[in-house]
Design a protein around this motif. Sequence first.
Motif, PDB file in Angstrom:
ATOM      1  N   GLU A   1       0.986  -0.872  -0.194  1.00 15.43           N
ATOM      2  CA  GLU A   1       0.734  -0.330  -0.258  1.00 15.43           C
ATOM      3  C   GLU A   1       1.163   1.387   0.480  1.00 15.43           C
ATOM      4  O   GLU A   1       0.316   1.795  -0.837  1.00 15.43           O
ATOM      5  CB  GLU A   1      -1.494   0.173   1.456  1.00 15.43           C
ATOM      6  CG  GLU A   1      -2.005  -1.333   1.384  1.00 15.43           C
ATOM      7  CD  GLU A   1      -2.817  -1.812   2.548  1.00 15.43           C
ATOM      8  OE1 GLU A   1      -2.997  -0.677   3.015  1.00 15.43           O
ATOM      9  OE2 GLU A   1      -3.270  -2.384   2.260  1.00 15.43           O
ATOM     10  N   ALA A   2       1.916   0.701   0.369  1.00 20.18           N
ATOM     11  CA  ALA A   2       2.870   2.004   0.265  1.00 20.18           C
ATOM     12  C   ALA A   2       3.251   2.526  -1.030  1.00 20.18           C
ATOM     13  O   ALA A   2       3.487   3.931  -1.236  1.00 20.18           O
ATOM     14  CB  ALA A   2       3.796   1.997   1.948  1.00 20.18           C
ATOM     15  N   ARG A   3       4.185   1.329  -1.446  1.00 16.47           N
ATOM     16  CA  ARG A   3       4.301   1.436  -3.029  1.00 16.47           C
ATOM     17  C   ARG A   3       3.284   2.070  -3.772  1.00 16.47           C
ATOM     18  O   ARG A   3       3.299   2.632  -4.461  1.00 16.47           O
ATOM     19  CB  ARG A   3       4.614   0.211  -3.002  1.00 16.47           C
ATOM     20  CG  ARG A   3       5.435   0.062  -4.209  1.00 16.47           C
ATOM     21  CD  ARG A   3       6.112  -1.298  -4.856  1.00 16.47           C
ATOM     22  NE  ARG A   3       6.156  -1.097  -6.359  1.00 16.47           N
ATOM     23  CZ  ARG A   3       6.228  -2.663  -7.243  1.00 16.47           C
ATOM     24  NH1 ARG A   3       6.574  -3.834  -6.670  1.00 16.47           N
ATOM     25  NH2 ARG A   3       6.812  -2.661  -8.353  1.00 16.47           N
TER      26      ARG A   3
ATOM     27  N   ASP B   1       3.737   4.964  -6.028  1.00 14.35           N
ATOM     28  CA  ASP B   1       3.702   5.628  -7.635  1.00 14.35           C
ATOM     29  C   ASP B   1       2.493   6.639  -7.719  1.00 14.35           C
ATOM     30  O   ASP B   1       3.135   7.074  -9.221  1.00 14.35           O
ATOM     31  CB  ASP B   1       2.542   4.069  -7.676  1.00 14.35           C
ATOM     32  CG  ASP B   1       4.372   2.474  -7.563  1.00 14.35           C
ATOM     33  OD1 ASP B   1       4.982   2.944  -7.582  1.00 14.35           O
ATOM     34  OD2 ASP B   1       3.216   1.643  -7.876  1.00 14.35           O
ATOM     35  N   LEU B   2       1.346   6.210  -6.593  1.00 13.21           N
ATOM     36  CA  LEU B   2       0.786   7.364  -7.310  1.00 13.21           C
ATOM     37  C   LEU B   2       1.193   9.473  -7.736  1.00 13.21           C
ATOM     38  O   LEU B   2       0.988   9.563  -8.780  1.00 13.21           O
ATOM     39  CB  LEU B   2      -1.038   7.319  -6.428  1.00 13.21           C
ATOM     40  CG  LEU B   2      -1.455   6.334  -6.555  1.00 13.21           C
ATOM     41  CD1 LEU B   2      -2.739   6.489  -5.593  1.00 13.21           C
ATOM     42  CD2 LEU B   2      -2.461   6.142  -8.227  1.00 13.21           C
TER      43      LEU B   2
ATOM     44  N   LEU C   1      -3.432 -11.517 -16.210  1.00 11.66           N
ATOM     45  CA  LEU C   1      -4.434 -10.616 -16.775  1.00 11.66           C
ATOM     46  C   LEU C   1      -4.261  -9.615 -15.618  1.00 11.66           C
ATOM     47  O   LEU C   1      -5.065 -10.147 -14.009  1.00 11.66           O
ATOM     48  CB  LEU C   1      -5.498 -11.108 -17.195  1.00 11.66           C
ATOM     49  CG  LEU C   1      -5.246 -12.145 -17.713  1.00 11.66           C
ATOM     50  CD1 LEU C   1      -7.332 -12.262 -18.346  1.00 11.66           C
ATOM     51  CD2 LEU C   1      -4.933 -11.980 -19.546  1.00 11.66           C
ATOM     52  N   THR C   2      -4.501  -8.908 -15.999  1.00 12.37           N
ATOM     53  CA  THR C   2      -4.470  -7.161 -14.778  1.00 12.37           C
ATOM     54  C   THR C   2      -5.507  -6.306 -13.999  1.00 12.37           C
ATOM     55  O   THR C   2      -5.528  -6.003 -13.106  1.00 12.37           O
ATOM     56  CB  THR C   2      -3.547  -6.506 -15.148  1.00 12.37           C
ATOM     57  OG1 THR C   2      -4.152  -6.036 -16.869  1.00 12.37           O
ATOM     58  CG2 THR C   2      -2.017  -6.788 -15.664  1.00 12.37           C
TER      59      THR C   2
ATOM     60  N   SER D   1       1.659  -2.017  -8.910  1.00 17.79           N
ATOM     61  CA  SER D   1       0.981  -2.158  -7.500  1.00 17.79           C
ATOM     62  C   SER D   1      -0.274  -2.185  -6.701  1.00 17.79           C
ATOM     63  O   SER D   1      -0.673  -2.504  -5.775  1.00 17.79           O
ATOM     64  CB  SER D   1       2.082  -1.244  -6.624  1.00 17.79           C
ATOM     65  OG  SER D   1       1.486   0.235  -7.144  1.00 17.79           O
ATOM     66  N   LEU D   2      -1.618  -2.630  -8.177  1.00 16.10           N
ATOM     67  CA  LEU D   2      -3.064  -2.538  -7.680  1.00 16.10           C
ATOM     68  C   LEU D   2      -3.300  -3.205  -8.323  1.00 16.10           C
ATOM     69  O   LEU D   2      -4.689  -4.017  -8.213  1.00 16.10           O
ATOM     70  CB  LEU D   2      -3.326  -1.290  -8.544  1.00 16.10           C
ATOM     71  CG  LEU D   2      -4.611  -1.194  -8.209  1.00 16.10           C
ATOM     72  CD1 LEU D   2      -5.674  -0.628  -6.370  1.00 16.10           C
ATOM     73  CD2 LEU D   2      -5.736   0.102  -8.901  1.00 16.10           C
TER      74      LEU D   2
END
Length: 489
Positions: free
Chosen positions: A15-17, A21-22, A98-99, A107-108
């Motif tokens: 979650e920190a990553r 990223d955001l 698949l994403t 990271s999501l």
Amino acid sequence: MPHSSAPPSGLPALEARLQQDLEWLALPAGRWTPRVQRDGQPVQDVVVIGAGMAGLAAAAALQLQGVHAVLYDRAARDYEGPWATIARMETLRSPKHLTGPALGLPSLTFRAWYEAQFGREAWDALDKIPRLQWMDYLRWYRRVLTLDVRNEHELISLVPRDDGVTALTLSHRGERHTVMARHVVLALGMDAFGGPSLPDVVRDVPQRYWSHTSAPPDYAALKGKRVAVVGGSASAMDAAATSLEAGASEVEILIRRPDFPRFNRTKGVSNPGFRQGYAALPDAWKWQLEHALLTEQIAPPHGSTLRVSRHDNVWFNFSSPVTRIRPRQHDVLVHTPKGDIAVDHVILATGYRLDWAAQPAFSALVPHIKRWGDAFQPTPDQQHEQLTEYPYLNDDFSFQPRSAQAPAAISNVYCFCHPAHLSNGHVIGLIPGISQAARTVAEAIVGKLYVEDRDHHYQGIVAYDDRELRGDEWAPAEPYHQRQASTVS
């Protein structure tokens, strides 16, 4: 080089990553839309009906672009969508890599979520994603993105207005209230604008003797019972397997076709070109493709079928359409061309049917929706009554008005659910294309909001007063001839 067998990093680290990223991507954008009111009531920029995978992805894509969406779902918190309720498959049918709804954020993804908890070796060993783990992932997705989901809200009515706003009446724990929205995304799932497809043979059969996979029976109550499953689809295999695992004494699978189809042709369209190009295909090509898929139908998954056939008290009955179900004192007699079968309960795995009259909540919307039957005439060999009823949508999933008398807000309502697939491809509700679809609808809404508010944004531009230059950054030059004269002297 072999990967490291380091221990899982844990969800807090992931979650920190994600937040990093955001931040690096300068997302989400800040709010930029003005506050709007109608009739003295605040108007939401976007309301999403349904907080399953599609609704969450659409709301997340909007959020990244600085537009707040409120999601309403009739289910209790953490039970949105089919995964922890009516679905009965052991694993998802899509490949694990698949994403899904990650919207391009590594990271999501489910994989990031899974490896953070169980490690890389566990991921490598995983065949397909367990269904309930997928639900856990979607719960985390909702939480980590702080999406505004309001549960136990049932949509009572949706009324598009001439001023471009849609009024939605919702019921929450017995109390009704009205919400106004500039744009409405309908993420309604498989039963959108209809419901289960129920054959006539159950019309006069008491409900205690049968159920549909959209509202499955209490499987535990089938222990020791004789069960008939009608259909040969993936959901039929899931229903049969769950009945057997619950202890049913015998299961008869009744399939009207002489054999299973052998292929899942929809896997052949899972590529970026299809997802991004389908909407631009001519209508005749869209119809031809969908007609072919419906005519051949889809093979049930290999693993789901083996899950059934490993039991020795199940029978696959081909060329066995159900012609009648006759209730008796303690059971029912199911009639087929190959003979009659006595069972205690019948499970209908007969899919869903689009029926515009089936859901009163949309009675003010339905008369104004353009359908494929209004826009396209197929060749005689490709006639299909159900396809003619599908909505004829714009590329951004918005409805098209059926006539000039349709209220203006019709084009601000979006069919972000199963009936969109004829117009826009197999992207809604399916893991391979959901991010592409979510970005498409979000970008369209963002653009429309800007156009709708152009006067507000223009006034903001001409009134912009954050001074770039203070006036002391330079010194004005002396006239050129004076400078030349001083140089000569």
